[in-house]
Design a protein around this motif. Structure first.
Motif, PDB file in Angstrom:
ATOM      1  N   PRO A 446       0.839  -1.196   0.000  1.00 15.98           N
ATOM      2  CA  PRO A 446       0.000   0.000   0.000  1.00 15.98           C
ATOM      3  C   PRO A 446       0.876   1.248   0.000  1.00 15.98           C
ATOM      4  N   ALA A 447       0.344   2.328  -0.565  1.00 18.08           N
ATOM      5  CA  ALA A 447       1.091   3.582  -0.607  1.00 18.08           C
ATOM      6  C   ALA A 447       0.102   4.731  -0.742  1.00 18.08           C
ATOM      7  N   ILE A 448       0.513   5.871  -0.252  1.00 23.84           N
ATOM      8  CA  ILE A 448      -0.317   7.064  -0.349  1.00 23.84           C
ATOM      9  C   ILE A 448       0.554   8.231  -0.767  1.00 23.84           C
ATOM     10  N   THR A 449       0.019   9.096  -1.611  1.00 22.48           N
ATOM     11  CA  THR A 449       0.711  10.337  -1.921  1.00 22.48           C
ATOM     12  C   THR A 449      -0.033  11.491  -1.265  1.00 22.48           C
ATOM     13  N   ILE A 450       0.726  12.412  -0.723  1.00 27.24           N
ATOM     14  CA  ILE A 450       0.164  13.645  -0.174  1.00 27.24           C
ATOM     15  C   ILE A 450       0.916  14.813  -0.794  1.00 27.24           C
TER      16      ILE A 450
END
Length: 494
Positions: A446-450
């Motif tokens: 899983p990964a998230i960009t902000i």
């Protein structure tokens, strides 16, 4: 009635507060977004982010308003929330084009599971958004819709393949949006358009009714202006679905509490973040320097807020990413299986698109996919690729364990959003563009960009945070804390 306040940067919580207080209704909100779509997407700057707009959205909003008036309660966690959806995901009542001119007027008879869950929670599907043909590019080039513009610089691309969702949500044409991510198709456009984009462990969200590119890697997911809104969508979308056996992952995850509760634990104090400088931009490239500077400033701010930063190295990173890629090994079989089950779409295979020249000329990835094997096992290295992928996973998990890391950080791409001129002049193609989002995708992490901030010339830069499989809860808490520290999103001036 007209909404007296600006709806720019509105959040789900703010909308619900307004519904309950009587400040404005769901009908008012849908009307306001439809007006912005008319003035910004279809005229004015002509962002061209939506392929179709719902003709029933206003009536759905009125129904929800009546229910609220009768009961005094919201009907669900997404009551009256307008959502734009990447046109790769099937929707009843709206055409689904897959970005392809060859799909004609195909209209599914039922919603994809993820869309059904959004509707059951009270969401209103506002429209379907642009994408390159069958999601086969980092850019917006589509035989169906042409190109989509980046709201921050109309001469630049918004990224792909969730191009329209990124542009629409960034430009405040909808409250939230849904994209799809195989190799980075949520996170790359989110980073180019100053958004939060979440890729979950594959299988937490059902892919039933969503065209696949590499089935084991695919997932739909939220594209929003805040981490909190992304989590609100996530809590509705996750769960086991008998129509997609990959959702066994949702059972394994064993999530007992809503992901939203994780945000109460948001802090940077004592969090250990691995910095993957191998994924930074080329220091001799002026555009790479712009990204690096923005990311370094963001990392310094995180350190100042209590995070510990540890530089890490992944041995043979580029070679491992290259060898574990399954686009030209598996995609054709997965894509053909999907269209073959939908004869009404009129697309018997991906080869049909190439042979009839019904695809955008700049889709080099689609050409490479069709030039590859029709079945994955026709690739003599297929088993080796799968074994290499699990070895890659073990290596990175080992690095994170040895360094006691909560996440690994790096820029989503080594460059800011490219210009259309660079894309059409072949300075960049899908197969040569230096995106880092494939790292998490091919690890099945899983990964998230902000939003990390913007370059000196006003282009958004995304900071990606990557965690181990099923680590969404801690990842989201970390992302929320980082978001609060950086406050990196700035709305485009349109």
């Amino acid at each position: 009635m007209a909404i007296e306040r600006s709806i720019e940067e509105l959040t789900i919580a703010q909308a619900h507060k307004a519904f309950l207080s009587g400040e404005f209704t769901a009908e008012d909100l849908v009307s306001a977004y439809l007006d912005r779509i008319q003035h910004l997407d279809q005229s004015g700057p002509v962002l061209n982010s939506l392929i179709s707009v719902s003709q029933s959205a206003l009536e759905e909003a009125r129904r929800l308003d009546r229910e609220l008036a009768e009961t005094g309660r919201l009907t669900g966690p997404l009551h009256g929330v307008p959502v734009v959806v990447k046109d790769q995901i099937e929707t009843a009542g709206l055409p689904t084009t897959f970005g392809s001119i060859a799909s004609g007027d195909y209209q599914p008879t039922q919603d994809a599971t993820a869309i059904a869950r959004l509707r059951d929670a009270g969401a209103i599907i506002l429209g379907k958004t642009t994408l390159p043909d069958f999601a086969t590019s980092w850019f917006s080039t589509s035989s169906r819709s042409g190109v989509t513009k980046n709201p921050y610089d109309l001469a630049r691309d918004p990224g792909g393949s969730s191009s329209g969702t990124a542009a629409a949500v960034a430009a405040n044409l909808s409250l939230v949006g849904v994209g799809e991510d195989t190799g980075g198709s949520i996170r790359l456009p989110a980073s180019f358009c100053g958004l939060v984009g979440l890729r979950v462990t594959p299988g937490l969200i059902s892919r039933a009714g969503m065209s696949s590119l590499v089935k084991p890697q695919d997932t739909s997911g939220p594209m929003t202006r805040t981490v909190e809104d992304a989590v609100r969508l996530l809590d509705v979308m996750v769960g086991y679905d008998a129509a997609d056996d990959y959702t066994a992952a949702a059972v394994i995850a064993g999530q007992k509490e809503p992901y939203a509760s994780a945000l109460q634990e948001a802090t940077l104090t004592g969090k250990r973040i691995g910095v993957l400088r191998q994924a930074f931009g080329d220091g001799s490239d002026p555009d790479g320097v712009k990204v690096n500077k923005t990311i370094e400033q963001a990392l310094a701010a995180l350190r100042g807020a209590g995070a510990e930063l540890i530089d890490i190295t992944i041995d043979n990173l580029d070679d491992q990413v290259g060898f574990t890629s399954l686009y030209t090994t598996r995609s054709q079989a997965d894509m053909n299986e999907f269209v073959g089950a939908r004869p009404d779409a009129g697309i018997p295979s991906m080869r049909f698109l190439i042979e009839t020249k019904q695809y955008h000329e700049k889709l080099d990835l689609l050409e490479a996919i069709v030039a590859g094997p029709e079945q994955p096992t026709d690739d003599p290295h297929y088993v080796e690729r799968l074994l290499a992928q699990t070895a890659f996973q073990r290596q990175v998990i080992g690095i994170m364990a040895q360094n006691r890391l909560d996440a690994v950080a790096f820029p989503d791409a080594k460059l800011p959003a490219p210009t259309r001129e660079d894309i059409f002049a072949d300075r960049w193609t899908c197969l040569t563009y230096p995106t880092n989002t494939v790292i998490a995708s091919q690890l099945l992490f899983p990964a998230i960009t902000i939003p990390a901030g913007q370059t000196a010339d006003g282009l958004p830069v995304g900071l990606e945070l990557m965690a181990v499989p099923y680590g969404e809860r801690a990842l989201l808490a970390l992302a929320a804390a980082a978001e609060a520290t950086l406050q990196g999103r700035k709305a485009p001036a349109l």
